[in-house]
Enzyme design. Sequence first.
Site, PDB file in Angstrom:
ATOM      1  NE  ARG A  50      30.341 -13.879 -92.538  1.00 25.37           N
ATOM      2  CZ  ARG A  50      30.456 -14.529 -93.706  1.00 25.37           C
ATOM      3  NH1 ARG A  50      29.941 -14.020 -94.801  1.00 25.37           N
ATOM      4  NH2 ARG A  50      31.096 -15.673 -93.776  1.00 25.37           N
ATOM      5  CE1 TYR A 102      30.469   9.701 -81.804  1.00 28.82           C
ATOM      6  CE2 TYR A 102      30.841   8.150 -83.586  1.00 28.82           C
ATOM      7  CZ  TYR A 102      30.881   8.465 -82.244  1.00 28.82           C
ATOM      8  OH  TYR A 102      31.337   7.538 -81.349  1.00 28.82           O
ATOM      9  CG  ASP A 174      24.594   9.726 -88.244  1.00 32.11           C
ATOM     10  OD1 ASP A 174      23.537   9.477 -87.647  1.00 32.11           O
ATOM     11  OD2 ASP A 174      25.723   9.478 -87.766  1.00 32.11           O
ATOM     12  CE  LYS A 199      24.943   6.609 -79.221  1.00 29.12           C
ATOM     13  NZ  LYS A 199      25.703   6.797 -80.411  1.00 29.12           N
TER      14      LYS A 199
HETATM   15  C1  LIG Z   1      25.498  10.834 -84.661  1.00 31.27           C
HETATM   16  C2  LIG Z   1      26.216   9.545 -84.418  1.00 31.27           C
HETATM   17  N1  LIG Z   1      26.491   8.741 -85.436  1.00 31.27           N
HETATM   18  C3  LIG Z   1      27.139   7.566 -85.261  1.00 31.27           C
HETATM   19  C4  LIG Z   1      27.562   7.168 -84.020  1.00 31.27           C
HETATM   20  C5  LIG Z   1      28.307   5.848 -83.863  1.00 31.27           C
HETATM   21  O1  LIG Z   1      27.450   4.852 -83.394  1.00 31.27           O
HETATM   22  P1  LIG Z   1      27.911   3.609 -82.483  1.00 31.27           P
HETATM   23  O2  LIG Z   1      28.458   4.175 -81.217  1.00 31.27           O
HETATM   24  O3  LIG Z   1      26.651   2.828 -82.309  1.00 31.27           O
HETATM   25  O4  LIG Z   1      28.954   2.889 -83.259  1.00 31.27           O
HETATM   26  C6  LIG Z   1      27.275   7.968 -82.922  1.00 31.27           C
HETATM   27  C7  LIG Z   1      27.707   7.545 -81.555  1.00 31.27           C
HETATM   28  O5  LIG Z   1      27.695   8.333 -80.636  1.00 31.27           O
HETATM   29  C8  LIG Z   1      26.583   9.190 -83.123  1.00 31.27           C
HETATM   30  O6  LIG Z   1      26.291  10.011 -82.093  1.00 31.27           O
END
Ligand SMILES: Cc1ncc(COP(=O)(O)O)c(C=O)c1O
Length: 392
Positions: A50, A102, A174, A199
């Site tokens: 961890r 998101y 992000d 992604k």
């Molecule tokens: C722009 C964005 N940020 C964060 C996330 C969250 O990521 P995760 O699904 O890997 O937890 C997503 C998921 O779709 C996203 O599209």
Amino acid sequence: MEREWAFSTKLLHNEWKVDRETGAVSVPIQHASTFHQFDFDLFGKYDYSRSGNPTREALEETIAALEGGVRGFAFASGMAAISTAFLLLSKGDHVLVTEDVYGGTYRMITEVLGRFGIEYTFVDMTDLRAVAENIRPNTKVIYMETPSNPLLKVTDIQGVVKLAKAHGCLTFLDNTFMTPALQRPLDLGVDIVLHSATKFLAGHSDVVAGLAVVKDEELGKELYKLQNAFGAVLGVQDAWLVLRGLKTLHVRLKQSSESAAAIAKYLACHPKVEEVYYPGLDNHPGHDIQRHQAAGFGAVLSFRLADEEAARTFVRNVRLPVFAVSLGAVESILSYPAKMSHAAMPKEERLRRGITDGLLRLSVGLEDVNDLIRDFEQALSFVKERPSVPST
Ligand SMILES: Cc1ncc(COP(=O)(O)O)c(C=O)c1O
């Protein structure tokens, strides 16, 4: 001075290119949860997975180098990375968040942070005046997502960073939609870059992962403490999958972005499509800022049909894209934000933000672009024309 390698070269030729022990050209997966200490008084680099693991570390150092940061952190999901970064906040702090965020991040902020006494305000981050007006004395973080999900709104990163620095706030960004192949927020002054590595970074719809990168050593130490304390670290198999996906990031994103631009142009001219949201279109309000602050427009676009029935008809008839949550994969992914990425948002909030019942989001994959357009053409032929409003 020796010239730096280009991004596509750096994806392949880095410190982790070959294993120093064996010469293996793939990072070894180290499954051990714990590590034997050879000396009672002097512990080795690793003690417990961890806190640190060689496979995870390979990914953490790779993403740090690609984003131009000093330290990277790998988490069990994008939300784990985002949530851990929010643990830098304390009771009584305020966070200013982009309105078009998101849905999972929205849920974390509104349903979790609030319970811990952390205040928040959502603001249209394309409007720097609104950002300035909403900064409070207790604002500690300004949170950006650009281009945003699902409306592809573009935030002027340097404009927000300037305001944040003037008020002593940190900035989080992000960077999921762009990746460091197209946008390097740390170079523009951002403090923490966050990713859903699920992604484009991993790219094959086969792993859930999150990453964070910082440029400041002290902030890195704090985030490391939180990663270890909260413990939402990425498993080693998944770290390896992200490392493998990263090798082809550049070529995948290049091809998918080219196809996205062609599809956006096609949809923009289609009479049954009411609006196309893609920063690569000349008439997109954020087009010039995007051109200035990023090296491309990305592979995600959204488009609006008349209503839910039109969206349903389109989804039922389209054959190539998978209809699914997520984006950024080799196969094209069509999503319905109202019931998927933004299901966590109350309907009136969703509609107020422009995430209407006819909105579809498309993440363009690696299929032949003409096949995709042909498929969309046939699916749109089933969509009914919006009844015209009789003129009075
Ligand atoms: C722009 C964005 N940020 C964060 C996330 C969250 O990521 P995760 O699904 O890997 O937890 C997503 C998921 O779709 C996203 O599209």
